[in-house]
Design an enzyme around this catalytic site. Structure first.
Site, short mmCIF file in Angstrom:
data_model
loop_
_atom_site.label_atom_id
_atom_site.label_comp_id
_atom_site.label_asym_id
_atom_site.label_seq_id
_atom_site.Cartn_x
_atom_site.Cartn_y
_atom_site.Cartn_z
N ASP A 55 -28.94 24.49 6.15
CA ASP A 55 -27.76 23.61 6.14
C ASP A 55 -27.37 23.30 4.70
OD1 ASP A 55 -27.66 22.12 9.17
OD2 ASP A 55 -29.60 22.90 8.56
N ASP A 122 -18.85 22.87 8.75
CA ASP A 122 -20.18 22.66 9.34
C ASP A 122 -20.98 23.91 8.97
OD1 ASP A 122 -22.44 22.19 10.77
OD2 ASP A 122 -21.41 21.55 12.59
N THR A 127 -28.12 23.18 14.42
CA THR A 127 -29.33 23.19 13.59
C THR A 127 -30.59 23.03 14.44
OG1 THR A 127 -28.11 22.29 11.72
CG2 THR A 127 -30.51 22.03 11.68
N HIS A 210 -27.83 16.27 23.92
CA HIS A 210 -27.22 14.96 23.70
C HIS A 210 -26.55 14.45 24.98
CE1 HIS A 210 -27.24 16.61 19.45
NE2 HIS A 210 -27.88 15.48 19.32
N LYS A 236 -20.16 26.67 22.07
CA LYS A 236 -19.54 26.36 23.37
C LYS A 236 -18.08 26.82 23.41
CE LYS A 236 -21.62 22.09 23.63
NZ LYS A 236 -22.97 22.25 23.06
P1 AMP Z 1 -24.37 19.62 21.10
O1 AMP Z 1 -23.38 20.01 22.13
O2 AMP Z 1 -25.31 18.56 21.57
O3 AMP Z 1 -25.07 20.79 20.51
O4 AMP Z 1 -23.54 18.95 19.93
C1 AMP Z 1 -22.48 19.60 19.29
C2 AMP Z 1 -22.39 19.10 17.86
O5 AMP Z 1 -22.22 17.68 17.85
C3 AMP Z 1 -23.65 19.36 17.04
O6 AMP Z 1 -23.30 19.54 15.70
C4 AMP Z 1 -24.43 18.08 17.19
O7 AMP Z 1 -25.26 17.85 16.11
C5 AMP Z 1 -23.32 17.04 17.26
N1 AMP Z 1 -23.72 15.92 18.13
C6 AMP Z 1 -23.35 15.72 19.41
N2 AMP Z 1 -23.90 14.58 19.91
C7 AMP Z 1 -24.64 14.06 18.92
C8 AMP Z 1 -25.44 12.91 18.79
N3 AMP Z 1 -25.60 12.06 19.81
N4 AMP Z 1 -26.06 12.70 17.60
C9 AMP Z 1 -25.91 13.56 16.57
N5 AMP Z 1 -25.15 14.67 16.63
C10 AMP Z 1 -24.53 14.93 17.77
MG MG Z 2 -22.39 20.66 14.18
MG MG Z 3 -24.31 21.19 11.12
#
Ligand code: AMP
Ligand code: MG
Ligand code: MG
Length: 320
Positions: A55, A122, A127, A210, A236
């Site tokens: 990163d 990003d 990550t 998440h 996605k």
């Molecule tokens: P995900 O679908 O959970 O992989 O999230 C998509 C993007 O949003 C990634 O960059 C995650 O780090 C960020 N993200 C989503 N929800 C959260 C959360 N609750 N805390 C930190 N980052 C999040």
């Molecule tokens: Mg991200």
């Molecule tokens: Mg990132």
């Protein structure tokens, strides 16, 4: 350059540079994994938001290269920057991508000026998945906003095809031409670098790590045939572009502007839509709050249907 437009517009030049620099970031990400020391630190006390050397180094490569090339440009990256740090010349990527320079810039964007542009970066989206060996979920995202609208973007997938060869991921040859792919797109021009297949099923893609009650309630209300829980906003939206999923539903805060700017631009370039749960499109001015507090409802087609299914109780807890 053969076939290049003699004087490409600023936005095409920023896009061309962004493709080249995203490719370079991809090799940085693979090299660090191959070397084996990820240098993980946690950005939050709950240890749900890791940061790795990939990163840090990929972000430096991207933001410093773009700033060197386009003096005065606003580039906002996910990772914190230190003003004292020297820019190592060997980390700068000054290449171009001929296909972008050859494109016909839509009239609407021919006169875009540097001060109209904000680039959202990003350096590694997904990550957590990168550290867990879910390599397909990792993308590099460079979104180009013009006067607050996500207009153009690059999604680079550094490990695309990594299982095709005889090598295990850690043994991937970074110079191998079959590893990785880069998709780019721009409003009124289209999106390139992938193939779309129609999907007759209602497949919803969402977060794998998440999740909340509201996320699940929104998905249930849409009565999906299948739910794909994968990491990364970039990944996605790629599933939507390819037709492997029909909607991306994340009725929760957590995604930031650097997660959605590039994917939104590609999706909108092909007639799809990404909004918050209230149907508002996100704004990408340099002073905007980073968090997408209204969640994400994105679809390749029929966005209105998915939006209309979000329960009121879910909308009520997500400010726009
Ligand atoms: P995900 O679908 O959970 O992989 O999230 C998509 C993007 O949003 C990634 O960059 C995650 O780090 C960020 N993200 C989503 N929800 C959260 C959360 N609750 N805390 C930190 N980052 C999040
Ligand atoms: Mg991200
Ligand atoms: Mg990132």
């Amino acid at each position: 350059m053969a076939g290049a437009v003699s004087n490409p517009s600023l936005i095409l030049r920023v896009m061309s540079a962004s493709v080249a620099v995203a490719n370079r970031a991809g090799s940085i990400i693979r090299d660090i994994m191959k070397a084996g020391d990820l240098g993980v630190v946690h950005k939050d006390l709950a240890k749900t938001d890791p940061q790795t050397e990939a990163d840090r180094k990929a972000q430096k490569c991207i933001v410093w290269s773009l700033r060197r090339r386009f003096s005065g440009i606003t580039v906002i990256g996910e990772e914190e920057e230190s003003e004292k740090e020297q820019v190592p010349e060997d980390l700068l990527e000054m290449g171009d991508f001929a296909d972008v320079l050859k494109a016909q810039c839509p009239d609407k964007y021919k006169d875009v000026k540097l001060e109209d542009v904000v680039v959202w970066v990003d350096p590694v989206d997904g990550t957590k998945e990168y550290t867990q060996g879910l390599y397909d979920h990792v993308t590099v995202l460079i979104g180009i906003a013009v006067n607050g609208t996500a207009v153009a973007g690059v999604i680079h997938q550094p490990y695309y095809n990594y299982q095709a060869g005889p090598d295990a991921p850690q043994a991937v040859n970074p110079s191998s031409s079959c590893i990785g792919r880069t998709m780019w797109g721009m409003l009124e021009l289209g999106a390139f670098g992938y193939e779309h297949k129609e999907n007759p099923k209602r497949v919803i893609t969402t977060t794998r790590s998440h999740g909340t009650k509201e996320v699940q309630d929104a998905i249930d209300a849409m009565k999906p045939d299948e739910v794909l829980r994968v990491g990364g906003a970039g990944h996605k939206v790629l599933l939507l572009l390819e037709g492997r999923a029909t909607a991306y539903i994340f009725a929760s805060k957590g995604c930031k502007k650097w997660d959605t700017c590039a994917p939104e631009a590609l999706l909108h370039a092909v007639g799809g839509k990404l909004t918050d749960v209230h149907g508002n499109t996100y704004i990408y001015h340099k002073d905007v709050k980073h968090m997408n507090t209204g969640g994400v409802i994105a679809a390749y087609r029929n966005h209105q249907f998915f939006l209309s299914q979000v329960p009121k109780a879910v909308k009520d807890v997500l400010p726009s």
